[in-house]
Design a protein around this motif. Structure first.
Motif, PDB file in Angstrom:
ATOM      1  N   ASP A 232       0.827  -1.216   0.000  1.00 13.78           N
ATOM      2  CA  ASP A 232       0.000   0.000   0.000  1.00 13.78           C
ATOM      3  C   ASP A 232       0.860   1.265   0.000  1.00 13.78           C
ATOM      4  N   LEU A 233       2.002   1.215   0.687  1.00 13.51           N
ATOM      5  CA  LEU A 233       2.894   2.371   0.692  1.00 13.51           C
ATOM      6  C   LEU A 233       3.448   2.612  -0.709  1.00 13.51           C
ATOM      7  N   LEU A 234       3.794   1.544  -1.410  1.00 14.18           N
ATOM      8  CA  LEU A 234       4.274   1.656  -2.788  1.00 14.18           C
ATOM      9  C   LEU A 234       3.209   2.290  -3.683  1.00 14.18           C
ATOM     10  N   LYS A 235       1.975   1.809  -3.595  1.00 12.64           N
ATOM     11  CA  LYS A 235       0.887   2.350  -4.413  1.00 12.64           C
ATOM     12  C   LYS A 235       0.634   3.823  -4.081  1.00 12.64           C
ATOM     13  N   TYR A 236       0.684   4.147  -2.798  1.00 15.49           N
ATOM     14  CA  TYR A 236       0.417   5.515  -2.361  1.00 15.49           C
ATOM     15  C   TYR A 236       1.481   6.475  -2.895  1.00 15.49           C
ATOM     16  N   ILE A 237       2.728   6.055  -2.858  1.00 14.53           N
ATOM     17  CA  ILE A 237       3.823   6.903  -3.352  1.00 14.53           C
ATOM     18  C   ILE A 237       3.667   7.167  -4.845  1.00 14.53           C
ATOM     19  N   LEU A 238       3.371   6.122  -5.610  1.00 13.80           N
ATOM     20  CA  LEU A 238       3.232   6.282  -7.056  1.00 13.80           C
ATOM     21  C   LEU A 238       2.147   7.297  -7.408  1.00 13.80           C
ATOM     22  N   TYR A 239       1.038   7.245  -6.696  1.00 12.50           N
ATOM     23  CA  TYR A 239      -0.073   8.154  -7.003  1.00 12.50           C
ATOM     24  C   TYR A 239       0.180   9.570  -6.482  1.00 12.50           C
ATOM     25  N   MET A 240       0.583   9.686  -5.217  1.00 15.50           N
ATOM     26  CA  MET A 240       0.763  11.012  -4.614  1.00 15.50           C
ATOM     27  C   MET A 240       1.944  11.760  -5.220  1.00 15.50           C
TER      28      MET A 240
END
Length: 279
Positions: A46-54
């Motif tokens: 989830d941290l990986l996905k959040y970084i990519l989007y934000m």
């Protein structure tokens, strides 16, 4: 002789620039239950996905992007339209494939070994010159063999997102260009599960001027002196990291210690320039 010695004299008189940790952020995620491999995997993914989007590397949240890609792939339109869609979103499909490789590598099986103590995500052109660094540290190993419910896994994920939104906003306010995302693991000893990860012998993580976001996963009964949030140097931990100051009071080890090994994920997703979409 005096003229030849002048440059070296000036170099010796030159002062080193102080470490700038003004953009660093510490986020302590307190879990009411012990973190098992499923929770550690879920938070890492989830941290990986959040970084990519934000950080504007993808045009929308990853799950929405993935769903849209699958709908487009199954669309029964004309061959000409299919070719047009395929040509327009070729880079996007490649990105999704690469991100999936990283997510699969961060599976629960990786954390079942209880050897991983830190997951590091870097945005930049290489691991030696990062633009931004995100460190996820598991307190005292942070990994339990106890089973957890779906609710507990979902709750841990929500706590992560809540912490990122409330604490890391100064970092996310700054623009970042399209770049690669690197995934590194720090292990106490040689990993027995190395799917998609390769050993980086003699690697030392150098933050330089890159802003650092510390995500410290704290579980009940964890010993903060065993593992602590990442910092730039042992002399530069100050009052700026007021949140979670208890974790920073312990005796800290240098990252160059032979006690730890670094592993780099083979898959390195590259952000989309201009935010291409499947629409």
């Amino acid at each position: 002789n005096t003229w030849k010695q002048t440059p070296s004299l000036f170099r010796s008189m030159r002062r080193k620039r102080p470490v700038d940790d003004s953009n660093d952020t510490l986020i302590t995620i307190k879990l009411p239950t012990e973190a098992n491999p499923v929770i550690c995997s879920k938070i890492s993914q989830d941290l990986l996905k959040y970084i990519l989007y934000m950080r504007q590397q993808i045009p929308c949240p990853y799950n929405d992007l993935k769903s849209s890609a699958e709908d487009t792939k199954n669309d029964k339109e004309s061959l000409r339209t299919k070719r047009s869609i395929s040509s327009k979103n070729r880079r996007l499909e490649k990105l999704l494939e690469t991100v999936d490789s990283v997510l699969n590598a961060l599976s629960p099986a990786l954390f079942e070994t209880r050897q991983v103590v830190e997951v590091v995500f870097m945005l930049g052109s290489s691991i030696f010159s990062p633009k931004e660094v995100y460190s996820l540290v598991f307190s005292n190993g942070g990994i339990s063999s106890k089973s957890v419910s779906e609710f507990q896994v979902s709750d841990a994920s929500k706590r992560l997102v809540r912490g990122m939104i409330t604490c890391a906003s100064p970092v996310f306010d700054k623009e970042v260009k399209c770049c690669r995302l690197f995934t590194l693991l720090r292990s106490q000893n040689a990993l027995t599960y190395t799917k998609s990860f390769g050993l980086k012998a003699n690697f030392k993580l150098k933050l330089k001027r890159a802003p650092l976001v510390n995500v410290f996963l704290k579980t009940p009964g964890s010993n903060d002196c065993n593992l602590r949030p990442r910092h730039r140097t042992i002399h530069d931990v100050g009052s700026k990291q007021s949140q979670g100051s208890n974790e920073l009071d312990c005796n800290m080890e240098e990252d160059a210690s032979d006690k730890y090994l670094w592993y780099l994920c083979e898959a390195t997703p590259k952000g989309l320039k201009g935010g291409a979409s499947l629409a």
